[in-house]
Each structure stands twice: as C-alpha cells, then as structure tokens.
Design an enzyme around this catalytic site. Structure first.
Site, PDB file in Angstrom:
ATOM      1  N   MET A  57       0.826  -1.211   0.000  1.00 14.47           N
ATOM      2  CA  MET A  57       0.000   0.000   0.000  1.00 14.47           C
ATOM      3  C   MET A  57       0.863   1.264   0.000  1.00 14.47           C
ATOM      4  O   MET A  57       0.661   2.178   0.796  1.00 14.47           O
ATOM      5  CB  MET A  57      -0.919  -0.024   1.211  1.00 14.47           C
ATOM      6  CG  MET A  57      -2.022  -1.057   1.137  1.00 14.47           C
ATOM      7  SD  MET A  57      -3.248  -0.685  -0.160  1.00 14.47           S
ATOM      8  CE  MET A  57      -3.990   0.799   0.510  1.00 14.47           C
ATOM      9  N   HIS A  59       4.535   5.285   1.987  1.00 12.28           N
ATOM     10  CA  HIS A  59       3.350   4.485   2.309  1.00 12.28           C
ATOM     11  C   HIS A  59       2.099   5.362   2.321  1.00 12.28           C
ATOM     12  O   HIS A  59       2.117   6.511   2.766  1.00 12.28           O
ATOM     13  CB  HIS A  59       3.523   3.798   3.665  1.00 12.28           C
ATOM     14  CG  HIS A  59       2.659   2.588   3.815  1.00 12.28           C
ATOM     15  ND1 HIS A  59       1.308   2.664   4.070  1.00 12.28           N
ATOM     16  CD2 HIS A  59       2.950   1.260   3.713  1.00 12.28           C
ATOM     17  CE1 HIS A  59       0.803   1.439   4.138  1.00 12.28           C
ATOM     18  NE2 HIS A  59       1.786   0.570   3.917  1.00 12.28           N
ATOM     19  N   HIS A  60       1.005   4.780   1.827  1.00 15.40           N
ATOM     20  CA  HIS A  60      -0.263   5.502   1.751  1.00 15.40           C
ATOM     21  C   HIS A  60      -0.800   5.867   3.140  1.00 15.40           C
ATOM     22  O   HIS A  60      -1.656   6.737   3.276  1.00 15.40           O
ATOM     23  CB  HIS A  60      -1.292   4.639   1.014  1.00 15.40           C
ATOM     24  CG  HIS A  60      -2.247   5.429   0.167  1.00 15.40           C
ATOM     25  ND1 HIS A  60      -2.738   6.662   0.526  1.00 15.40           N
ATOM     26  CD2 HIS A  60      -2.816   5.146  -1.031  1.00 15.40           C
ATOM     27  CE1 HIS A  60      -3.560   7.099  -0.405  1.00 15.40           C
ATOM     28  NE2 HIS A  60      -3.619   6.199  -1.369  1.00 15.40           N
ATOM     29  N   ALA A  61      -0.298   5.216   4.179  1.00 21.43           N
ATOM     30  CA  ALA A  61      -0.721   5.567   5.534  1.00 21.43           C
ATOM     31  C   ALA A  61      -0.209   6.941   5.954  1.00 21.43           C
ATOM     32  O   ALA A  61      -0.715   7.522   6.921  1.00 21.43           O
ATOM     33  CB  ALA A  61      -0.236   4.511   6.535  1.00 21.43           C
ATOM     34  N   ASN A  82      -4.495  11.478   4.325  1.00 23.65           N
ATOM     35  CA  ASN A  82      -5.506  11.025   3.370  1.00 23.65           C
ATOM     36  C   ASN A  82      -6.828  11.751   3.591  1.00 23.65           C
ATOM     37  O   ASN A  82      -7.414  11.671   4.669  1.00 23.65           O
ATOM     38  CB  ASN A  82      -5.718   9.517   3.525  1.00 23.65           C
ATOM     39  CG  ASN A  82      -4.534   8.724   3.025  1.00 23.65           C
ATOM     40  OD1 ASN A  82      -4.442   8.395   1.852  1.00 23.65           O
ATOM     41  ND2 ASN A  82      -3.602   8.424   3.920  1.00 23.65           N
TER      42      ASN A  82
END
Length: 448
Positions: free
Chosen positions: A23, A144-146, A299
């Site tokens: 991810m 990382h998308h986090a 996000n």
C-alpha cells in the site's frame, strides 16, 4: 517519545497492506542533466549528490515517522519520531541497461514498486536511476499511503525541490514543513441529517441507472480478477496546451479529456484481444475532500464513479457520453452537505475494502473496472542540483479485482500519466500508454 495516532483513513491504508498488495504510492521524476555537465561529469553527478545527501543528519515529518508496532494487524496504529535514519537503506542508486528508454525505465520501476516496504523502518524510500537516454536521469520516491495521499505526497516531493537552477538541493527528508501542513482541518461530527443524505446517495450507487454510473453499471472484463505480486508500469505524457485547447473547443474539462483518452485506449486494447464488453467500462475517480487552504499531509479522499465510454466508437460521441455521466456523478457528491461527505466515502468504499481485507475481492463481479485519478500539479520549474525536472509520473497502487490504475498529474507544460497494472492480468501495458496518445490524437483531429 512523541506518539502520533493515525486518523481513520490513514490507518485503513496500513491495515490493507498485503503480500500481493503493498500500500505505497510513488512519484517517478525525470530530470535533464545541467548543461554544464560533460559526459564525464554525468557519471559522477548522482554519486556525488547521493554522497552529500547521506551526510544530512536532519529529518522532519513525515520522513521521521516509524510505526510503534511493525504490523498491519492493529486497530489504532500509531507512529513515533526517529532521528537516526539508515540512509544506505532509504537512499539507493541504480543504473538502467542500454538503451535506457521508457521501456527499460518502466521495467525497473515495476520491479522496485512491487517490493513491499519494511514496516520496521520509516515508511519511505528514494531511488536514483541513471543510464536514461536523452541526457536524463530519474528519481523514484515511494511513501506508504498511511502517511500521504496522492495530492499531499506529490506536493511533498515536488515542492521539496529547488525553485532555481543555481541552488544546491536540500534532501527531501531535511525540509521542515510549515505549521499548516502538520495540522488537518478540524473535523465536525455529522448530524442525523448528514447521515441520511450520505445513505441516500449511497443507495443510488447500488441501483441501476441510465443517467448515473453506479456499481451495477460495471461489466466483467478479462482485466478484472485476483492480483499476483508482480507489476507492470508504463508512462506517457501529452502537451498541456493541446489538452486545454481541445477541452475549450469541446466545452470539456481537462479531466473529461483524460477520461476520454483512457476510454479510447482501453477500447482499442480490449478490441485487439477480442474481449470488449458491450457495456462501458467504469472507473473509480478519487476526489479530494480537502477544504480550501488545507495543505495538510495525510488522506482526505472520497470517490465517485464514472463511465469511460468504451462502448462508443466515435471519439467525439465518447467524450459527450463521458461528460454526461461525469456531471451526474459530480452532482451526487456536490449536493451532499459538507459533513456528509466523510460518511458517504466510508459507505461507498467500505464494502469493497471489507472484501479486500477478507480476501474475497477479485472473486466476484468488480465494483469498478479501473481507477483514474487526476492529481493537481504545478507549472513552476523545479531543479535538483541544477538538473531541471522534466516530468512527474505518479505510480499508484492496485487492488484485488481492480488490477489496473491510471493516475495523471500536470507539471510544467505536460500532463503526465503513470499506469500501474498486475503483471499477470494486464499483459503488454505499454500498448495502453501508446493508446492514450492515439486516443487523444483521434479526438483532437475530430474536434479541431
């Protein structure tokens, strides 16, 4: 130890991490060597730059964040700050085999991109790549998308470069962000009316409609299905002036034109495979939920659905078809009360993400056929130790059931596309990259 609890959307990006579904998102940037660089100096340019960057001890958010528990199996993930980076791990140097064109670059990026991140390390990597033809080199940065979404990640990387050709670059992790980038806009709790509005919009997406793209609109294709661990990556760019001229002449937006390009490329690709469905393919279109002036990291994304017009042969009629369905999709989201957008996003993506977590995504009818994201860019020139930034190609992620992603962003005079696909499910992805140009030129000729 300064702990930072992950917001719900960021935590979900960590919890979805899997062996075949890393991810992280990335930016692939290509640069032109400074004019003062002789062929001999070019061989030392990147080595000397990396050596200097590895001497930088400073590190700021989000580059200094490491998980308190290095696993995705946690309900409330948190990160802590570190100030002693292993820069031999985070900063790497590769060379392309000859001839060093876009095909070789795509093959190398695909291999790097499919490698999962080490959850025991700060969640980012920088990869310099030399040997690129045309007096160029590349820098691939994955995060990382986090930690970031596409908008904040692209802004973080590109704005970390120098604004002029004479300045020495500061390593990306050593740039301290302004205070407003560290603070998200204060969330407001939705009212009962907000929840009802969100539920009403979600119900519309679960029904068939002749005017709105819904989950029922999505046909089954040879592209959709389970993922393997390996990736394909391809890139393409089109002059922004040509796109804007075409958009103005056809009463469209840049995003409408981008959708028509993807629709035309997919129609040709599936026609060549004798596998074009009668119904139009659909795309998930990520939409930023950031309020005006919100430059925070993290996000903040919702999605709407759009039809790509793959069932329409004529390029002008395809564009009109796309515009009609896109307007309906925008109205559905824009008519929501502002505090209904987050619950609507959770309702819309929740069933699909739950299927991913349970390992069931990809085994049934797809929720949508592909993802098409348009990340805002900038026109200002940027430099890396005097090397001019030419293109920024987003390199996104794919999920089970939806093993193909198109993401585009503008930089300077171009709109740049990054295509990511599952290697087993989408062969010859370079055909899609070429198909974007073919579809654009056909539309341009028909309109202008």
């Amino acid at each position: 130890m300064n702990l930072r609890r992950m917001p719900l959307m960021d935590a979900a990006s960590l919890q979805l991490e899997g062996r075949n579904m890393p991810m992280h998102v990335a930016a692939l940037m290509t640069f032109e060597y400074p004019s003062s660089c002789t062929p001999t100096k070019r061989k030392r340019f990147i080595s000397e730059l990396i050596a200097r960057w590895r001497q930088e001890p400073r590190v700021f958010y989000p580059w200094n964040q490491v998980l308190t528990r290095p696993t995705r199996w946690q309900l409330t993930p948190a990160t802590r700050e570190v100030y002693d980076l292993d820069l031999e791990y985070h900063l790497r140097h590769w060379s392309l085999p000859a001839p060093g064109d876009e095909r070789e670059l795509g093959q190398m990026i695909a291999w790097i991109h499919e490698q999962p991140m080490d959850l025991q390390q700060p969640l980012w990597e920088c990869h310099f790549i030399d040997g690129l033809a045309g007096n160029r080199f590349a820098l691939y940065v994955k995060i990382h998308h986090a930690l970031v979404d596409g908008i904040s990640g692209t802004r973080l990387v590109v704005q970390g470069l120098a604004a002029g050709p004479d300045a020495l670059s500061t390593p990306l992790w050593a740039r301290e962000l302004p205070a407003e980038a560290l603070q998200s806009a204060k969330a407001e709790w939705p009212t009962l009316g907000d929840l009802k509005a969100a539920a009403g919009a979600f119900v519309k997406l679960r029904r068939r409609s002749d005017q709105l793209t819904t989950f029922k609109s999505t046909p089954e294709t040879i592209l959709n299905g389970p993922l393997t661990a390996h990736r394909r990556v391809a890139t393409q760019h089109i002059a922004m002036d040509r796109i804007k001229t075409l958009a103005k002449a056809s009463g469209s937006t840049v995003n409408d034109v981008a959708m028509a390009m993807v629709g035309g490329a997919l129609r040709d690709y599936l026609s060549q495979a004798d596998a074009l469905p009668e119904a139009s393919l659909t795309a998930a279109l990520p939409v930023s939920t950031r309020k005006s002036g919100d430059h925070s990291i993290g996000n903040q994304v919702s999605i709407m659905l759009g039809s790509l017009g793959t069932n329409v042969a004529d390029p002008v009629e395809r564009l009109e078809y796309i515009k009609a369905f896109t307007r309906a999709g925008k109205s559905l989201v824009q008519d929501l009360p502002k505090n209904a957008v987050l619950p609507y996003s959770l309702m819309t993506s929740g069933p699909f993400l739950a299927a991913v977590v349970m390992g069931r995504a990809g085994d049934s009818r797809p929720a949508f056929n592909t993802v098409l994201s348009n990340v805002p860019g900038e026109r200002e020139a940027r430099y890396l130790d005097g090397a001019k930034l030419l293109h920024v190609y987003p390199v996104s992620l794919i999920m089970p059931g939806v093993p193909l992603n198109f993401t585009c962003t503008s930089h300077g005079d171009f709109l740049n596309f990054g295509i990511v696909a599952c290697r087993a499910r989408v062969p010859r992805v370079q055909r899609l990259a070429v198909g974007l140009t073919t579809a654009f030129e056909a539309l341009e000729k028909a309109v202008l």
